[in-house]
Design an enzyme around this catalytic site. Structure first.
Site, PDB file in Angstrom:
ATOM      1  N   GLU A 269       0.801  -1.224   0.000  1.00 51.50           N
ATOM      2  CA  GLU A 269       0.000   0.000   0.000  1.00 51.50           C
ATOM      3  C   GLU A 269       0.837   1.277   0.000  1.00 51.50           C
ATOM      4  O   GLU A 269       0.778   2.061   0.953  1.00 51.50           O
ATOM      5  CB  GLU A 269      -0.975  -0.007   1.186  1.00 51.50           C
ATOM      6  CG  GLU A 269      -1.905  -1.200   1.194  1.00 51.50           C
ATOM      7  CD  GLU A 269      -3.053  -1.064   2.172  1.00 51.50           C
ATOM      8  OE1 GLU A 269      -3.092  -0.076   2.932  1.00 51.50           O
ATOM      9  OE2 GLU A 269      -3.934  -1.945   2.180  1.00 51.50           O
ATOM     10  N   GLU A 480      -5.920  -8.245   0.617  1.00 54.07           N
ATOM     11  CA  GLU A 480      -6.446  -7.929   1.951  1.00 54.07           C
ATOM     12  C   GLU A 480      -7.903  -7.603   1.783  1.00 54.07           C
ATOM     13  O   GLU A 480      -8.275  -6.866   0.861  1.00 54.07           O
ATOM     14  CB  GLU A 480      -5.769  -6.710   2.584  1.00 54.07           C
ATOM     15  CG  GLU A 480      -4.460  -6.977   3.242  1.00 54.07           C
ATOM     16  CD  GLU A 480      -3.937  -5.748   3.994  1.00 54.07           C
ATOM     17  OE1 GLU A 480      -4.751  -4.995   4.562  1.00 54.07           O
ATOM     18  OE2 GLU A 480      -2.717  -5.553   3.985  1.00 54.07           O
TER      19      GLU A 480
END
Ligand code: NOJ
Length: 577
Positions: A269, A480
């Site tokens: 991320e 995720e």
């Protein structure tokens, strides 16, 4: 090899590891210098790892279990699925495995499904066996109110010592995959320089334990825990020196484990961790880069560091699957106006596209980002574009939710002309409430994660968008997804903690969305539930829970929640044998 061995010997004694925090010009009593600028007063104090801890972090907590423990047998009673949560009652026994199956859906045979965690959020043992501090040790210990609960990762889930039990539990549930991150400052306590053999041995065993339990290990090289020394020596991701330090670090990891680990994620991320910049003032090395530019300077260095690491991994073993983990929710236009459509495109460009367009499409930034970043970033050279383009095998997306997007009230053009506009430079707006101003997009998660609502109706559309926009050669993976059960931290009774209906329904509905997309031709190759168990949710501490297992932080005992069974059951029901 010999050099590596000598370095390793050095590291076995963590206190021998020292670091130079600055080099030029040094001040010594023997050669006094005069200067009119205080900025030129620098020092070259030598610091050991222990000094770094003492000076920058201070005392840390430890837990009573502080050596690696063998897994204890998992009580068979804890592996019985929960009673029916939502569906019509069946006359017999446990409901989850019995509910009706849609025969037109399936997960392909080699679809992988598992759970994920990340070093600083779960490992604890922060000072053990030569680990150097990361910026998160400072953020949690020193920066007032950075973590709302004042929690730290000192002990977390004690995974550094209890990983064997953790992996055994994943296997007992019937999961296929465990995704974890390496702590860079365990392996290189100063981020560069001396290598810590004890850390390498630790991760050797984590990986070997996965393999022994028939669990596919997936490794993330960087999940936000930047070695403190790299931040304090040169500004971390704000300085291009990070590119070569990341290469050295990733080469160590790829060389050591490429024969055992097939799936690698370089960075987790970057949109999020680049937006940590500017870091809180007065705790880290100062930078002269203007605040608003810092995330993009970070992003520029991430693109070069990630792609460099990709090529290193492939040069060592061309069969590896190497990707980066992107993140963001599905973007729905609030209305069907042209300006909202434009705002949605800008939102994709300034979020996912910031990294995905260079990596999957062009080697360069999306066209709406360019006019902004070219004011201060050097353009990528043709060589750099070629280096970046094509460096992710999977479109690995941390895709939790969805939101509505719309133009700023003053319009996109007016915002673009006004650098003081609160939405500049993106110049798009978003909301979780439908245009009627009444209904939320879906059930909300915990108030500590206000960005998160269940919006699983949009999962098929989201997956189509990813495949059709970025066309990854090894498919799309949801690396995720998860739900913070609202107010879970307020529950004190174990039996009520373990039934987590909102999270359970989220996993069921999300996986049904994936099944629909697969049946429509989208290549979805795997999923990782966030998270293996409740852990340090960064600035929210332990107050926001994402685990499919509960961890009693006083005893470090683990318990499966109902959602763990709901998750696994979807694969039991739908995976081709
Ligand atoms: C994304 C991050 O990778 C992870 O560290 C975090 O805990 C979860 N999302 C939940 O917010």
């Amino acid at each position: 090899m010999l050099l590596l061995f000598l370095f390793s010997l050095l590291l076995a004694q963590s206190e021998l590891v020292t670091c130079q925090i600055a080099t030029v010009p040094s001040t010594t009593i023997n050669s006094p210098t005069q200067t009119s600028s205080s900025a030129s007063f620098v020092t070259n104090i030598e610091l050991s790892v222990d000094d770094l801890w003492d000076l920058y972090v201070g005392p840390i907590s430890t837990f009573s279990i502080n050596t690696t423990v063998e897994p204890t047998p998992i009580p068979s009673s804890s592996l019985i699925p929960p009673p029916s949560l939502f569906y019509p009652n069946f006359p017999t026994g446990q409901q989850v495995p019995l509910r009706t199956k849609n025969e037109s859906w399936k997960f392909p045979k080699d679809f992988w499904y598992g759970v994920a965690g990340a070093a600083y959020q779960i490992e604890g043992a922060v000072k053990a066996e030569g680990r150097g501090p990361s910026i998160w040790d400072v953020l949690t210990h020193r920066v007032t109110n950075y973590v709302s609960t004042n929690d730290t990762g000192d002990v977390a889930d004690n995974n550094y010592y209890q990983y064997k039990e953790d992996i055994a539990r994943i296997a007992a549930l019937g999961l296929k995959t465990y995704s974890f991150s390496l702590s860079w400052s365990r392996i290189l306590p100063f981020g560069s320089g001396a290598i810590n053999e004890l850390a390498l041995k630790h991760y050797d065993d984590v990986i070997d334990t996965c393999l022994a339990f028939n669990i596919i290990p997936m490794v993330t090289l960087y999940h936000w825990d930047l070695p403190l020394s790299l931040q304090n020596t040169y500004g971390g991701w704000l300085n291009e020196q990070i590119i070569s330090d990341f290469s050295t670090y990733t080469r160590i990891a790829f060389s050591r484990w490429h024969k055992k680990v097939h799936y690698w994620f370089t960075v987790n991320e970057p949109i999020v961790f680049c937006n940590f910049y500017p870091l809180p003032e007065s705790y880290f090395k100062k930078t002269s880069i203007p605040e608003q530019q810092q995330p993009y300077v970070c992003g520029h260095n991430v693109l070069l560091a990630h792609s460099g690491a990709y090529h290193i991994g492939k040069s060592l073993n061309s069969t590896l699957s190497i990707s980066f983990k992107n993140n963001g929710g599905y973007k729905i236009p609030l209305t069907n106006s042209t300006v909202d459509a434009e705002a949605v495109q800008r939102a994709w460009d300034f979020n996912e596209g910031w990294f995905a367009d260079p990596i999957f499409l062009t080697g360069d930034y999306p066209s709406s980002l360019k006019p902004y970043v070219e004011k201060f970033l050097p353009p990528f050279t043709e060589e750099q574009k070629a280096q970046i383009n094509g460096t992710s095998d999977i479109f690995a997306h941390d895709a939790y939710t969805a939101s509505f997007y719309m133009a700023p009230d003053s319009g996109i053009e007016a915002c673009l002309r006004n650098q003081t506009h609160e939405l500049w430079p993106g110049c798009f707006n978003s909301t979780n409430v439908y245009a009627n101003g009444y209904w939320n997009i879906g059930p909300a998660g915990d108030p500590g994660s206000p960005w998160l609502n269940q919006a699983t109706d949009w999962v098929p559309a989201f997956l189509h968008y990813m495949q059709e926009t970025w066309n990854p050669r090894e498919g799309v993976a949801i690396t995720e997804f998860g739900m913070s059960e609202p107010f879970e931290e307020l529950k004190t009774n174990l039996a009520s903690i373990l039934i987590d209906p909102i999270r359970s329904n989220y996993y069921k509905a999300y996986l049904e969305g994936i099944l629909i997309a697969i049946s429509e031709g989208v290549s979805v190759v795997g999923t990782l539930a966030w998270s293996i168990y409740d852990n340090l949710e960064w600035s929210q501490g332990f107050s926001v829970k994402f685990g499919i297992q509960y961890v009693n932080l006083t005893t470090q005992e683990r318990y499966f929640k109902a959602s763990a069974f709901e998750y696994v059951n979807m694969f039991k029901t739908y995976q081709e044998k």
